[in-house]
Design a protein around this motif. Structure first.
Motif, short mmCIF file in Angstrom:
data_model
loop_
_atom_site.label_atom_id
_atom_site.label_comp_id
_atom_site.label_asym_id
_atom_site.label_seq_id
_atom_site.Cartn_x
_atom_site.Cartn_y
_atom_site.Cartn_z
N HIS A 3 0.85 -1.19 0.00
CA HIS A 3 0.00 0.00 0.00
C HIS A 3 0.89 1.24 0.00
CE1 HIS A 3 -3.64 -2.29 0.72
NE2 HIS A 3 -2.91 -3.04 1.52
N THR A 4 0.64 2.13 -0.92
CA THR A 4 1.47 3.32 -1.02
C THR A 4 0.64 4.57 -0.72
OG1 THR A 4 1.02 3.56 -3.37
CG2 THR A 4 2.95 2.27 -2.76
N PRO A 5 1.26 5.60 -0.19
CA PRO A 5 0.53 6.85 0.05
C PRO A 5 0.18 7.53 -1.27
CG PRO A 5 2.84 7.06 0.68
CD PRO A 5 2.63 5.64 0.29
N VAL A 6 -0.88 8.29 -1.27
CA VAL A 6 -1.33 8.93 -2.50
C VAL A 6 -0.39 10.04 -2.94
CG1 VAL A 6 -3.76 8.38 -2.12
CG2 VAL A 6 -2.83 10.51 -1.21
N HIS A 7 0.42 10.57 -2.04
CA HIS A 7 1.30 11.69 -2.37
C HIS A 7 2.71 11.25 -2.74
CE1 HIS A 7 1.86 10.84 1.87
NE2 HIS A 7 3.09 11.26 1.71
N ALA A 8 2.98 9.95 -2.80
CA ALA A 8 4.33 9.48 -3.08
C ALA A 8 4.35 8.64 -4.35
CB ALA A 8 4.84 8.64 -1.92
N TRP A 10 4.62 5.55 -6.32
CA TRP A 10 4.40 4.16 -5.96
C TRP A 10 5.63 3.32 -6.26
CZ3 TRP A 10 4.82 0.28 -9.49
CH2 TRP A 10 4.77 0.65 -10.84
N LEU A 11 6.33 3.65 -7.34
CA LEU A 11 7.51 2.87 -7.69
C LEU A 11 8.60 3.05 -6.64
CD1 LEU A 11 8.87 1.00 -9.66
CD2 LEU A 11 9.59 3.00 -10.98
N HIS A 12 8.78 4.25 -6.15
CA HIS A 12 9.77 4.51 -5.11
C HIS A 12 9.43 3.72 -3.84
CE1 HIS A 12 12.96 6.63 -3.12
NE2 HIS A 12 12.14 7.01 -2.16
N GLN A 13 8.17 3.69 -3.48
CA GLN A 13 7.75 2.95 -2.29
C GLN A 13 7.99 1.45 -2.45
OE1 GLN A 13 6.74 4.48 0.57
NE2 GLN A 13 7.37 6.28 -0.57
N VAL A 14 7.74 0.93 -3.63
CA VAL A 14 7.98 -0.50 -3.88
C VAL A 14 9.47 -0.80 -3.82
CG1 VAL A 14 7.81 -2.31 -5.63
CG2 VAL A 14 5.85 -0.82 -5.19
N GLU A 15 10.29 0.11 -4.35
CA GLU A 15 11.74 -0.09 -4.28
C GLU A 15 12.21 -0.12 -2.83
OE1 GLU A 15 13.14 3.15 -6.64
OE2 GLU A 15 13.11 1.99 -8.49
N ILE A 16 11.66 0.74 -1.99
CA ILE A 16 12.02 0.75 -0.58
C ILE A 16 11.64 -0.57 0.08
CG2 ILE A 16 11.49 1.79 1.66
CD1 ILE A 16 11.26 4.49 0.15
N TYR A 17 10.45 -1.05 -0.21
CA TYR A 17 9.98 -2.31 0.38
C TYR A 17 10.91 -3.46 -0.01
CZ TYR A 17 7.14 -6.36 1.42
OH TYR A 17 6.71 -7.57 1.89
#
Length: 89
Positions: A3-8, A10-17
């Motif tokens: 689940h990613t925040p609407v203001h970020a 999504w690809l960056h969040q997946v890379e972090i995960y």
């Protein structure tokens, strides 16, 4: 599912995960069977889903000013003057 925040991004969040998964789950990779990898990933997923909490970003411009002031206090005076001269140039 991630689940990613609407203001970020999504690809960056997946890379972090996946960076967390790589560092905390599959490294070092002392696996002799693929089932060991699967079991370890599933155990991590279960633990992550029960302990994960939303991140509350509260860093403001005044917080940045405070951080920069604290950093200046820890910077040697001669080094600070050199960086100020470089910025002025």
């Amino acid at each position: 599912m991630v689940h990613t925040p609407v203001h970020a991004s999504w690809l960056h969040q997946v890379e972090i995960y996946f960076s967390v998964v790589q560092r905390k789950v599959v490294s070092p990779n002392h696996f002799t069977e693929l089932t060991q990898v699967r079991d370890r990933l599933r155990a991590f997923e279960d633990r992550y889903n029960t302990t994960a909490q939303p991140f509350q970003w509260r860093f403001t411009t005044s917080g940045l000013d405070d951080l920069l002031a604290r950093l200046d206090r820890h910077t040697p005076a001669e080094r600070h003057q050199e960086s100020s001269v470089a910025l002025a140039a």
